[in-house]
Scaffold this motif. Structure first.
Motif, PDB file in Angstrom:
ATOM      1  N   ILE A 121      40.539  31.758  35.995  1.00 46.59           N
ATOM      2  CA  ILE A 121      40.483  33.307  37.610  1.00 46.59           C
ATOM      3  C   ILE A 121      39.216  33.824  37.467  1.00 46.59           C
ATOM      4  N   THR A 124      37.908  31.690  40.911  1.00 49.99           N
ATOM      5  CA  THR A 124      38.222  32.332  41.842  1.00 49.99           C
ATOM      6  C   THR A 124      37.478  33.162  42.172  1.00 49.99           C
ATOM      7  N   GLU A 127      39.537  37.125  42.470  1.00 50.87           N
ATOM      8  CA  GLU A 127      40.083  37.074  42.999  1.00 50.87           C
ATOM      9  C   GLU A 127      40.953  37.338  43.222  1.00 50.87           C
ATOM     10  N   MET A 128      42.016  36.020  41.569  1.00 50.33           N
ATOM     11  CA  MET A 128      43.024  36.207  41.279  1.00 50.33           C
ATOM     12  C   MET A 128      42.628  36.697  40.131  1.00 50.33           C
ATOM     13  N   THR A 129      44.114  37.560  39.397  1.00 49.71           N
ATOM     14  CA  THR A 129      43.614  38.041  38.328  1.00 49.71           C
ATOM     15  C   THR A 129      44.354  37.594  36.611  1.00 49.71           C
ATOM     16  N   GLN A 307      38.573  28.503  48.755  1.00 44.97           N
ATOM     17  CA  GLN A 307      37.668  28.518  49.525  1.00 44.97           C
ATOM     18  C   GLN A 307      36.783  27.908  49.672  1.00 44.97           C
ATOM     19  N   THR A 314      41.972  34.246  51.081  1.00 51.05           N
ATOM     20  CA  THR A 314      41.789  34.340  49.767  1.00 51.05           C
ATOM     21  C   THR A 314      43.995  34.805  50.076  1.00 51.05           C
ATOM     22  N   ASP A 316      47.366  35.853  48.538  1.00 47.47           N
ATOM     23  CA  ASP A 316      47.540  36.332  46.879  1.00 47.47           C
ATOM     24  C   ASP A 316      48.505  35.837  46.352  1.00 47.47           C
ATOM     25  N   ASN A 337      47.083  37.927  42.473  1.00 46.13           N
ATOM     26  CA  ASN A 337      45.588  38.696  42.656  1.00 46.13           C
ATOM     27  C   ASN A 337      46.113  39.868  41.980  1.00 46.13           C
ATOM     28  N   ARG A 338      45.280  40.687  41.849  1.00 41.43           N
ATOM     29  CA  ARG A 338      45.229  42.031  41.577  1.00 41.43           C
ATOM     30  C   ARG A 338      45.842  43.107  42.346  1.00 41.43           C
ATOM     31  N   LYS A 339      46.265  43.257  43.944  1.00 39.27           N
ATOM     32  CA  LYS A 339      47.105  43.746  44.491  1.00 39.27           C
ATOM     33  C   LYS A 339      48.397  43.452  44.087  1.00 39.27           C
TER      34      LYS A 339
END
Length: 500
Positions: A121, A124, A127-129, A307, A314, A316, A337-339
């Motif tokens: 994580i 990234t 960007e990823m969670t 990257q 980025t 998803d 990712n967070r979304k």
């Protein structure tokens, strides 16, 4: 009435043996089929011949039971990123086994798994969670497809009709039915078409060598055409029915190390955002530093292919494999990712998927050590340096060969495509078995080099290429030896092909 002749399939997973005249390095009439007659009870890739037996491995070489020493120029299938026999990784695996080798991830957590997730994580830049660990790239793709579906069910407002996946022709995302169903590898799909999901479709790959309308079409025009094609496919399927678009940042086995032209993935991202679909990037083969992504202000120590500024988007959801654990233990990962994660948090509060060997402690400890070594020794910088040398030497040594149509790649991930006609780009016919013939010749003395073969790069059935993917620890001397030996194999092979 059934044919008396059994149907044969060549999906690229089995080496098609070329004729005697082309597969013996010294020109003698040794029949390859007789030197490895099948006696094994293992269900190997071929039922007629047993594979060569490895008795030890160290660095860039594999030692066979017959005493032959093979230069592993491909890391197997672009897997052995640290080479073979790394003592630091071995010790880390042993230490983890002394603590705990297995526990069920439904009930327990393990430090090595948590540390690996944190490291990835952080790589990234946040960007990823969340990270999800499994045992193979195919499993990572299965998890990514399920997560994309669940995201659309649990986000607000939910869109349960979104179940269609758009992918690309001549792509490969894995061999399980779900992964195979979205992929575009014609030969590997063929036998199992009746079992594959019909809720997927494919658009053209970003493949400048064969995809551009002419040598005069510039990158911007080419990207605009591909963007319009993808947009039209969304419209054909129904934009509200599409769950995700999936693609490899640099196409691996199906096309042979084909990078997208600059601006392509930004166009893809724009179409996905326009219609509310997720973007899944498959970095199983090209990720974990393999393409030597260039540093930027935002990503000063890049690890992932996305990257690199040439890709510039980025995802998803992303998948990792091969270079994640370097082949020391089977391991792969899916990152979200967070979304995507927030949608699940607002719904069922769980990813509705699980596997017995998910977050396996030993596998994750091995991957953690491999990734630590990559970072501590700044091996991605060496990938960039040696990759530029590899590309330059390949072009200098092979670019003018009449059977070499294209040389492409990034970092330590390069492909050489072969053609029957350099001007028209006409591929060889499948019965010539060019890619597998080059591989087989390379495996013999005096060459003793492993070159990864692939077919179908031209139209899914025709087209031959080989892939080179040396270890990230490769030196200038290693690169020079790989290119020199590869060049001699290719020269020998085609000199015999012309006389056959």
């Amino acid at each position: 009435m059934p044919s008396a002749t059994p149907t044969t399939f060549n999906d690229g997973n089995v080496i098609t043996k070329p004729s005697k005249a082309r597969c013996t390095a010294d020109g003698s009439a040794v029949d390859v089929a007789t030197r490895s007659k099948s006696i094994s009870t293992v269900l190997h890739r071929s039922l007629d011949q047993d594979p060569l037996r490895v008795v030890s491995a160290q660095g860039n070489h594999l030692l066979l039971s017959n005493g032959q020493r093979i230069l592993d120029a491909t890391g197997g299938a672009a897997v052995a990123c640290l080479g073979h026999g790394n003592e630091q990784v071995r010790q880390a695996i042993l230490n983890q086994m002394m603590e705990v080798s297995y526990c069920h991830s439904l009930f327990y957590a393990v430090t090595a798994v948590e540390e690996l997730a944190n490291l990835l994580i952080e790589s990234t830049e946040g960007e990823m969670t969340r990270a999800f660990f499994i045992s193979s790239g195919s499993e990572a793709i299965e998890a990514a497809l399920k997560l994309a579906r669940q995201y659309h069910l649990e986000k607000q407002p939910s869109e349960p009709q979104r179940s269609h996946i758009i992918a690309r022709q001549q792509s490969y995302h894995g061999t399980t039915l779900g992964a195979l169903g979205v992929g575009g590898h014609v030969a590997r799909r063929a036998l199992f078409e009746p079992l594959l999901s019909t809720r997927s479709s494919r658009v053209s790959p970003c493949y400048a060598y064969r995809g551009k309308a002419s040598e005069f079409e510039d990158d911007d025009s080419y990207v605009n055409r591909l963007e319009a094609e993808l947009d039209a496919e969304f419209q054909r399927v129904g934009p509200s029915n599409v769950a995700a678009f999936i693609a490899e940042p640099v196409v691996g086995a199906a096309l042979g190390c084909v990078p997208a032209v600059k601006g392509y993935f930004r166009a893809v991202r724009k179409v996905c955002d326009k219609y509310g679909a997720l973007l899944i990037l498959d970095e199983i083969m090209c990720g974990s530093g393999r393409i030597g992504p260039e540093p930027t202000v935002h990503y000063p120590k890049p690890l992932h292919a996305w990257q690199d500024p040439s890709i510039g988007v980025t995802p998803d959801i992303m998948t990792m494999g091969k270079g994640l654990g370097g082949g020391y233990i089977p391991v792969a990962a899916m990152l979200a990712n967070r979304k995507v994660v927030e949608a699940l948090k607002g719904g069922s509060k769980a990813f509705q998927h699980g596997q017995t060997y998910q977050s396996h402690p030993v596998a994750c400890r091995a991957a953690l050590e491999v990734q630590k070594i990559l970072m501590q020794d700044d091996l991605v910088a060496n990938v960039r340096k040696q990759g530029k040398l590899l590309g330059r030497l390949l072009k200098e040594n092979l670019g003018s060969h009449p059977a070499v149509g294209d040389i492409r790649g990034r970092g330590l991930f390069w492909g050489v495509e072969f053609v029957a006609n350099k001007t028209t780009k006409e591929p060889f016919e499948p019965q010539e078995a060019v890619a597998s013939g080059i591989h087989e010749l390379g495996m013999q003395q005096p060459y003793s080099i492993s070159l990864y073969p692939g077919t179908g790069s031209a139209d899914g059935k025709r087209g031959d290429h080989i892939l080179l993917a040396p270890a990230y620890t490769a030196t200038e001397e290693d690169i020079a030896e790989i290119v020199s030996t590869t060049g001699r194999v290719i020269e020998h092979f085609f000199s015999h092909l012309q006389r056959a």
